[in-house]
Enzyme design. Structure first.
Site, PDB file in Angstrom:
ATOM      1  N   GLY A  17      27.895  36.013   7.923  1.00  0.00           N
ATOM      2  CA  GLY A  17      29.051  35.278   7.216  1.00  0.00           C
ATOM      3  C   GLY A  17      30.092  35.581   7.568  1.00  0.00           C
ATOM      4  CB  SER A  18      33.766  33.337   8.070  1.00  0.00           C
ATOM      5  OG  SER A  18      33.953  33.711   6.611  1.00  0.00           O
ATOM      6  CB  THR A  19      34.058  38.364   4.502  1.00  0.00           C
ATOM      7  OG1 THR A  19      34.168  37.328   4.076  1.00  0.00           O
ATOM      8  CG2 THR A  19      34.707  39.518   4.583  1.00  0.00           C
TER       9      THR A  19
ATOM     10  CD  GLU B 104      23.085  37.872   3.999  1.00  0.00           C
ATOM     11  OE1 GLU B 104      23.255  38.028   2.550  1.00  0.00           O
ATOM     12  OE2 GLU B 104      24.098  37.657   5.005  1.00  0.00           O
TER      13      GLU B 104
ATOM     14  CE  LYS C 235      24.292  39.960   0.601  1.00  0.00           C
ATOM     15  NZ  LYS C 235      25.559  39.203   1.598  1.00  0.00           N
TER      16      LYS C 235
HETATM   17  O1  DER Z   1      25.163  34.813   2.781  1.00  0.00           O
HETATM   18  C1  DER Z   1      25.693  35.450   2.646  1.00  0.00           C
HETATM   19  O2  DER Z   1      25.203  36.416   1.336  1.00  0.00           O
HETATM   20  C2  DER Z   1      27.180  35.301   3.264  1.00  0.00           C
HETATM   21  O3  DER Z   1      27.577  37.225   2.850  1.00  0.00           O
HETATM   22  C3  DER Z   1      27.981  35.074   2.969  1.00  0.00           C
HETATM   23  O4  DER Z   1      27.364  34.196   2.269  1.00  0.00           O
HETATM   24  C4  DER Z   1      30.058  35.771   2.221  1.00  0.00           C
HETATM   25  O5  DER Z   1      30.177  34.318   3.270  1.00  0.00           O
HETATM   26  P1  DER Z   1      31.649  34.168   3.611  1.00  0.00           P
HETATM   27  O6  DER Z   1      31.945  35.996   3.942  1.00  0.00           O
HETATM   28  O7  DER Z   1      31.699  33.926   4.955  1.00  0.00           O
HETATM   29  O8  DER Z   1      32.722  34.270   2.419  1.00  0.00           O
END
Ligand code: DER
Length: 260
Positions: free
Chosen positions: A31-33, A121, A112
């Site tokens: 993801g982006s975070t 994950e 998630k």
């Molecule tokens: O797919 C997931 O579970 C990721 O952790 C994700 O959805 C979180 O995405 P973000 O950091 O871009 O909000």
């Protein structure tokens, strides 16, 4: 912008509070975070990270680790490297696992899978001593499925429609097989499967297990996870339960000590 600044600040704090130069194996989510977690770790300098191996949760996570100049170790190679110590021994080989989430409830259960990487994950979270979930305020909810509308579920392509119908039987209003944003075909995960996004009413907290009432669509995260996982054709469910101990059901604790 403000959200990106909040995500970056949260990641820097998460690394500052939880990362140790003594770590050998570190799990990296998708993801982006999570990009800001990798940025913060790389910023500690090669003298800290050089001896460490970073375990990804998919193609994007692998690229993120590589692009930061950190060492990638895929799960199969990790398991060869650490060996198998026999039945019942701990599998929590990773010192820590950082990842984001789509939604986090008051008991630190997570939805998630928004990024389509939920299976790997969950594998990496199971292999980790601790899961540090970094989520900005948009993800925070008293109970799951309050802000985020659906449960992502990884399914076998051939059985996807069968699973979709079983989810309707279970009370999901309009489960859909996820389309790929870039093509007009169904999204294919890193594990060559489909994803179904299944809306459900707001989930109870696991500690409210006595209120479960399937006829009214009332589930706890653990109970719904176990129920969906039992559907023929389902590989994994995008609900991560933060609870361990007696409340954890067959779904099992996915994480120890989940912290936002
Ligand atoms: O797919 C997931 O579970 C990721 O952790 C994700 O959805 C979180 O995405 P973000 O950091 O871009 O909000």
């Amino acid at each position: 912008n403000l959200i990106e600044a909040a995500k970056r600040a949260a990641c820097q704090q998460a690394v500052k509070d939880n990362f140790s130069p003594s770590f050998k194996y570190v799990g990296i989510g998708s993801g982006s975070t999570i990009a800001y977690v990798v940025e913060a770790i790389a910023a500690l300098g090669p003298e800290v990270s050089a001896g460490m191996k970073f375990v990804p949760t998919g193609a994007g996570s692998t690229k993120l680790i590589r692009d930061a100049g950190l060492t990638v170790l895929q799960v199969p190679e990790l398991l060869v490297e650490v060996g198998f110590a026999g039945p019942g021994t701990s599998r929590q080989h990773l010192d820590i696992y950082f990842d984001g989430a789509d939604e986090v409830d008051a008991e630190l259960n997570c939805i998630k899978g928004g990024g389509a990487c939920l299976f790997q994950e969950k594998v990496v979270s199971r292999l980790s001593k601790k899961f540090i979930c970094v989520a900005d305020s948009r993800k925070k909810a008293d109970r799951l499925l309050t802000k985020w509308a659906y449960v992502p579920i990884e399914v076998s392509p051939i059985a996807a429609e069968l699973v979709r119908q079983a989810l309707i039987d279970l009370g999901s209003k309009d489960p859909v097989i996820r389309f790929s944003p870039s093509t007009t075909t169904y999204l294919i995960t890193d594990n060559h499967n489909y994803l179904i996004d299944a809306p459900f009413p707001t989930l109870l907290l696991n500690s409210q297990a006595e209120l479960i009432d399937p006829a009214k669509g009332l589930w706890t995260p653990d109970a719904l996870t176990a129920k969906i996982r039992g559907i023929l054709g389902v590989l994994e469910v995008g609900i991560f339960s933060g609870l361990t101990g007696p409340q954890a059901t067959a779904a099992g604790p996915d994480v120890e000590g989940v912290k936002p």
